[in-house]
Design a protein around this motif. Structure first.
Motif, PDB file in Angstrom:
ATOM      1  N   LEU A  19     -19.724 -43.065  43.268  1.00  0.00           N
ATOM      2  CA  LEU A  19     -20.234 -42.220  44.355  1.00  0.00           C
ATOM      3  C   LEU A  19     -20.843 -40.925  43.812  1.00  0.00           C
ATOM      4  O   LEU A  19     -21.933 -40.518  44.238  1.00  0.00           O
ATOM      5  CB  LEU A  19     -19.092 -41.911  45.332  1.00  0.00           C
ATOM      6  N   ILE A  20     -20.160 -40.303  42.855  1.00  0.00           N
ATOM      7  CA  ILE A  20     -20.667 -39.052  42.270  1.00  0.00           C
ATOM      8  C   ILE A  20     -22.003 -39.308  41.566  1.00  0.00           C
ATOM      9  O   ILE A  20     -22.968 -38.562  41.735  1.00  0.00           O
ATOM     10  CB  ILE A  20     -19.627 -38.450  41.282  1.00  0.00           C
ATOM     11  N   THR A  21     -22.050 -40.403  40.796  1.00  0.00           N
ATOM     12  CA  THR A  21     -23.297 -40.736  40.082  1.00  0.00           C
ATOM     13  C   THR A  21     -24.426 -40.977  41.068  1.00  0.00           C
ATOM     14  O   THR A  21     -25.562 -40.530  40.865  1.00  0.00           O
ATOM     15  CB  THR A  21     -23.089 -41.985  39.198  1.00  0.00           C
ATOM     16  N   PHE A  22     -24.102 -41.701  42.143  1.00  0.00           N
ATOM     17  CA  PHE A  22     -25.096 -42.011  43.179  1.00  0.00           C
ATOM     18  C   PHE A  22     -25.636 -40.719  43.810  1.00  0.00           C
ATOM     19  O   PHE A  22     -26.844 -40.565  44.015  1.00  0.00           O
ATOM     20  CB  PHE A  22     -24.435 -42.903  44.238  1.00  0.00           C
ATOM     21  N   MET A  23     -24.715 -39.779  44.112  1.00  0.00           N
ATOM     22  CA  MET A  23     -25.119 -38.523  44.755  1.00  0.00           C
ATOM     23  C   MET A  23     -25.967 -37.665  43.807  1.00  0.00           C
ATOM     24  O   MET A  23     -26.958 -37.063  44.234  1.00  0.00           O
ATOM     25  CB  MET A  23     -23.879 -37.723  45.192  1.00  0.00           C
ATOM     26  N   ILE A  24     -25.574 -37.621  42.544  1.00  0.00           N
ATOM     27  CA  ILE A  24     -26.352 -36.834  41.569  1.00  0.00           C
ATOM     28  C   ILE A  24     -27.749 -37.447  41.396  1.00  0.00           C
ATOM     29  O   ILE A  24     -28.753 -36.748  41.373  1.00  0.00           O
ATOM     30  CB  ILE A  24     -25.611 -36.742  40.206  1.00  0.00           C
ATOM     31  N   GLU A  25     -27.770 -38.777  41.319  1.00  0.00           N
ATOM     32  CA  GLU A  25     -29.048 -39.474  41.136  1.00  0.00           C
ATOM     33  C   GLU A  25     -29.987 -39.241  42.316  1.00  0.00           C
ATOM     34  O   GLU A  25     -31.207 -39.202  42.152  1.00  0.00           O
ATOM     35  CB  GLU A  25     -28.772 -40.965  40.972  1.00  0.00           C
ATOM     36  N   ASN A  26     -29.402 -39.084  43.496  1.00  0.00           N
ATOM     37  CA  ASN A  26     -30.186 -38.859  44.708  1.00  0.00           C
ATOM     38  C   ASN A  26     -30.891 -37.512  44.714  1.00  0.00           C
ATOM     39  O   ASN A  26     -31.842 -37.315  45.467  1.00  0.00           O
ATOM     40  CB  ASN A  26     -29.271 -38.947  45.940  1.00  0.00           C
ATOM     41  N   LEU A  27     -30.401 -36.585  43.885  1.00  0.00           N
ATOM     42  CA  LEU A  27     -31.000 -35.253  43.836  1.00  0.00           C
ATOM     43  C   LEU A  27     -32.334 -35.245  43.088  1.00  0.00           C
ATOM     44  O   LEU A  27     -33.136 -34.343  43.232  1.00  0.00           O
ATOM     45  CB  LEU A  27     -30.042 -34.259  43.147  1.00  0.00           C
ATOM     46  N   PHE A  28     -32.537 -36.279  42.277  1.00  0.00           N
ATOM     47  CA  PHE A  28     -33.750 -36.331  41.464  1.00  0.00           C
ATOM     48  C   PHE A  28     -34.846 -37.144  42.156  1.00  0.00           C
ATOM     49  O   PHE A  28     -34.538 -38.038  42.951  1.00  0.00           O
ATOM     50  CB  PHE A  28     -33.442 -36.945  40.086  1.00  0.00           C
ATOM     51  N   PRO A  29     -36.096 -36.838  41.855  1.00  0.00           N
ATOM     52  CA  PRO A  29     -37.188 -37.624  42.449  1.00  0.00           C
ATOM     53  C   PRO A  29     -37.160 -39.066  41.953  1.00  0.00           C
ATOM     54  O   PRO A  29     -36.566 -39.352  40.909  1.00  0.00           O
ATOM     55  CB  PRO A  29     -38.451 -36.899  41.965  1.00  0.00           C
ATOM     56  N   PRO A  30     -37.793 -39.984  42.701  1.00  0.00           N
ATOM     57  CA  PRO A  30     -37.772 -41.389  42.275  1.00  0.00           C
ATOM     58  C   PRO A  30     -38.537 -41.610  40.973  1.00  0.00           C
ATOM     59  O   PRO A  30     -39.389 -40.805  40.601  1.00  0.00           O
ATOM     60  CB  PRO A  30     -38.465 -42.104  43.428  1.00  0.00           C
ATOM     61  N   LEU A  31     -38.222 -42.704  40.315  1.00  0.00           N
ATOM     62  CA  LEU A  31     -38.893 -43.038  39.054  1.00  0.00           C
ATOM     63  C   LEU A  31     -40.179 -43.802  39.361  1.00  0.00           C
ATOM     64  O   LEU A  31     -40.114 -44.915  39.871  1.00  0.00           O
ATOM     65  CB  LEU A  31     -38.007 -43.932  38.199  1.00  0.00           C
ATOM     66  N   ARG A  37     -34.879 -46.170  41.480  1.00  0.00           N
ATOM     67  CA  ARG A  37     -33.872 -45.301  40.858  1.00  0.00           C
ATOM     68  C   ARG A  37     -33.277 -46.020  39.651  1.00  0.00           C
ATOM     69  O   ARG A  37     -33.392 -47.239  39.532  1.00  0.00           O
ATOM     70  CB  ARG A  37     -32.741 -44.984  41.833  1.00  0.00           C
ATOM     71  N   MET A  38     -32.616 -45.245  38.831  1.00  0.00           N
ATOM     72  CA  MET A  38     -31.978 -45.853  37.663  1.00  0.00           C
ATOM     73  C   MET A  38     -30.785 -46.715  38.064  1.00  0.00           C
ATOM     74  O   MET A  38     -30.443 -47.668  37.373  1.00  0.00           O
ATOM     75  CB  MET A  38     -31.504 -44.761  36.698  1.00  0.00           C
ATOM     76  N   GLY A  39     -30.160 -46.393  39.156  1.00  0.00           N
ATOM     77  CA  GLY A  39     -29.010 -47.181  39.626  1.00  0.00           C
ATOM     78  C   GLY A  39     -27.830 -47.115  38.672  1.00  0.00           C
ATOM     79  O   GLY A  39     -27.130 -48.114  38.475  1.00  0.00           O
ATOM     80  N   LEU A  40     -27.615 -45.927  38.101  1.00  0.00           N
ATOM     81  CA  LEU A  40     -26.534 -45.791  37.114  1.00  0.00           C
ATOM     82  C   LEU A  40     -25.145 -45.961  37.736  1.00  0.00           C
ATOM     83  O   LEU A  40     -24.187 -46.271  37.034  1.00  0.00           O
ATOM     84  CB  LEU A  40     -26.634 -44.433  36.411  1.00  0.00           C
ATOM     85  N   SER A  41     -25.066 -45.772  39.046  1.00  0.00           N
ATOM     86  CA  SER A  41     -23.761 -45.961  39.703  1.00  0.00           C
ATOM     87  C   SER A  41     -23.317 -47.425  39.639  1.00  0.00           C
ATOM     88  O   SER A  41     -22.126 -47.720  39.747  1.00  0.00           O
ATOM     89  CB  SER A  41     -23.836 -45.503  41.159  1.00  0.00           C
ATOM     90  N   ASN A  42     -24.293 -48.319  39.431  1.00  0.00           N
ATOM     91  CA  ASN A  42     -23.946 -49.741  39.324  1.00  0.00           C
ATOM     92  C   ASN A  42     -23.150 -50.058  38.059  1.00  0.00           C
ATOM     93  O   ASN A  42     -22.537 -51.115  37.955  1.00  0.00           O
ATOM     94  CB  ASN A  42     -25.212 -50.606  39.366  1.00  0.00           C
ATOM     95  N   VAL A  43     -23.186 -49.123  37.097  1.00  0.00           N
ATOM     96  CA  VAL A  43     -22.371 -49.284  35.888  1.00  0.00           C
ATOM     97  C   VAL A  43     -20.908 -49.457  36.283  1.00  0.00           C
ATOM     98  O   VAL A  43     -20.209 -50.352  35.787  1.00  0.00           O
ATOM     99  CB  VAL A  43     -22.530 -48.042  34.957  1.00  0.00           C
ATOM    100  N   PHE A  44     -20.453 -48.608  37.227  1.00  0.00           N
ATOM    101  CA  PHE A  44     -19.032 -48.612  37.601  1.00  0.00           C
ATOM    102  C   PHE A  44     -18.670 -49.831  38.449  1.00  0.00           C
ATOM    103  O   PHE A  44     -17.535 -50.289  38.413  1.00  0.00           O
ATOM    104  CB  PHE A  44     -18.691 -47.299  38.317  1.00  0.00           C
ATOM    105  N   LYS A  64     -19.053 -47.220  47.779  1.00  0.00           N
ATOM    106  CA  LYS A  64     -20.181 -46.427  47.264  1.00  0.00           C
ATOM    107  C   LYS A  64     -21.347 -46.395  48.252  1.00  0.00           C
ATOM    108  O   LYS A  64     -21.888 -45.333  48.565  1.00  0.00           O
ATOM    109  CB  LYS A  64     -20.662 -47.007  45.928  1.00  0.00           C
ATOM    110  N   VAL A  65     -21.722 -47.559  48.746  1.00  0.00           N
ATOM    111  CA  VAL A  65     -22.887 -47.635  49.642  1.00  0.00           C
ATOM    112  C   VAL A  65     -22.597 -46.928  50.974  1.00  0.00           C
ATOM    113  O   VAL A  65     -23.429 -46.156  51.475  1.00  0.00           O
ATOM    114  CB  VAL A  65     -23.293 -49.106  49.878  1.00  0.00           C
ATOM    115  N   THR A  66     -21.410 -47.166  51.537  1.00  0.00           N
ATOM    116  CA  THR A  66     -21.080 -46.583  52.843  1.00  0.00           C
ATOM    117  C   THR A  66     -20.971 -45.058  52.755  1.00  0.00           C
ATOM    118  O   THR A  66     -21.640 -44.332  53.504  1.00  0.00           O
ATOM    119  CB  THR A  66     -19.747 -47.161  53.370  1.00  0.00           C
ATOM    120  N   LEU A  67     -20.141 -44.574  51.829  1.00  0.00           N
ATOM    121  CA  LEU A  67     -19.966 -43.127  51.708  1.00  0.00           C
ATOM    122  C   LEU A  67     -21.233 -42.441  51.178  1.00  0.00           C
ATOM    123  O   LEU A  67     -21.565 -41.328  51.590  1.00  0.00           O
ATOM    124  CB  LEU A  67     -18.771 -42.799  50.806  1.00  0.00           C
ATOM    125  N   GLY A  68     -21.942 -43.133  50.288  1.00  0.00           N
ATOM    126  CA  GLY A  68     -23.197 -42.585  49.753  1.00  0.00           C
ATOM    127  C   GLY A  68     -24.224 -42.369  50.847  1.00  0.00           C
ATOM    128  O   GLY A  68     -24.894 -41.331  50.894  1.00  0.00           O
TER     129      GLY A  68
END
Lengths: 173, 175
Positions: A19-31, A37-44, A64-68
């Motif tokens: 969730l934290i990774t997803f939220m941080i990633e959301n702060l950046f513009p799209p690739l 997105r990089m989808g780094l939250s999928n690592v976890f 992750k998806v619901t709370l994100g």
């Protein structure tokens, strides 16, 4: 601590990290393209499937998806993020279970591309316009890159994490 | 406390251990991966042909801008044709080789998108927006004969007209 409690604790930790990774990633513009997105939250999520099993992996994905979606104020994203995430995870779980000699990177790339294309298809269905499908080739290409990065990260993390005592306690109690 | 292999009273979670062992003892690349990568590559090529190459052959003759699925205005033959209800919410500025249209998405005129119609390249692009932090619409590439730009927070979409036989109705003035 009981084995199931340890599993629950670890899955909660992985959910929080996703969730934290997803939220941080959301702060950046799209690739390169919108929605990419990089989808780094999928690592976890993938790591949870490998470490704890399928049902914990699905639980982390849903959390992750619901709370994100709730925290980012874009609840409509839940409509297309959840089905595509579930389809991608089912594909990855099936590939892990039924294919031998297929690297985690190849599994992750396949799942990531499926996620990107499914998300775009569901989005088209919700918006009732097929014009949005024009993004799907670019999203699939970004899925290849992000899938490779996620797969490689899970590969190296798994090598390191198996030596940790907390994890050994889960498997040997 | 470390467990020794001689200790036998372990209740091993077979599925997870197998999965963990399988991944952690695997390699970064197997020959069979090539089949997976080939499948993905073919799929991406198929998507490019169907959604990029084939639509680009069709010639668009303008752009349509919709809000929440309703046509707001369309830009064709170098003119902006606005629906009656949105007349107060749209500002048009002529610039070199193009037209810049600002569409306000609320009645207070606090939220807006600026769309640039490039006459020389026959493209449309969102240049400014107050939609969200990530501003996906501004990062969308310019569209010409195919594609779509979508601003989810404002419910705004820009798509080419004419290429797919779409002709929106117009009830407003022409700028």
């Amino acid at each position: 601590m009981k084995k199931n409690t340890k599993k629950l604790t670890l899955s909660a930790l992985l959910s929080a990290l996703a969730l934290i990774t997803f939220m941080i990633e959301n702060l950046f513009p799209p690739l390169f393209f919108p929605g990419a997105r990089m989808g780094l939250s999928n690592v976890f999520i993938l790591l949870c499937v490998v470490l704890l099993g399928n049902k914990y992996g699905f639980a982390v994905l849903i959390v992750k998806v619901t709370l994100g979606s709730l925290y980012s104020g874009n609840i409509s994203a839940l409509m297309y993020s959840l089905p595509s995430g579930l389809i991608a995870l089912i594909i990855q779980v099936l590939l892990i279970k039924y294919t031998s000699r297929l690297s985690i990177i190849a599994i992750s790339v396949t799942g990531s591309v499926a996620n990107a294309v499914c998300q775009n298809a569901v989005f088209c269905f919700v918006m009732k316009s097929f014009a949005y499908l024009s993004y799907s080739p670019y999203l699939a290409l970004s899925g290849v890159i992000s899938g490779a990065i996620v797969g490689a990260t899970v590969f190296f993390l798994t090598k390191k994490l198996r030596k940790i005592k907390f994890l050994q306690d889960i498997y040997f109690t | 406390m470390r467990y020794k292999s001689s200790e036998k009273k372990f209740n091993i979670d077979n599925h997870n251990k197998t999965c963990l062992e399988k991944i952690s003892s695997s390699k970064l690349f197997y020959t069979r991966d090539l089949f997976a990568y080939a499948f993905v590559a073919l799929f991406v090529v198929f998507l490019i042909i169907v959604f990029v190459v084939l639509p680009s052959n069709k010639q668009a003759n303008g752009f349509c801008v919709k809000k929440d699925g309703q046509v707001v205005f369309y830009f064709t033959n170098n003119t902006v044709k606005i629906q009656n209800d949105y007349d107060d919410l749209i500002e048009t500025v002529g610039i070199q080789n193009g037209v810049e249209v600002t569409i306000y998405t609320d009645s207070n005129k606090t939220n807006f998108n600026v769309i640039l119609f490039d006459l020389s390249n026959k493209t449309a692009k969102v240049t400014k927006s107050t939609c969200s932090h990530s501003k996906d619409c501004c990062y969308s590439p310019a569209i010409s004969n195919s594609g779509i730009i979508y601003c989810a927070p404002h419910g705004l979409s820009i798509e080419p007209i004419g290429s797919g036989g779409f002709t929106p109705p117009v009830t407003g003035g022409i700028k």
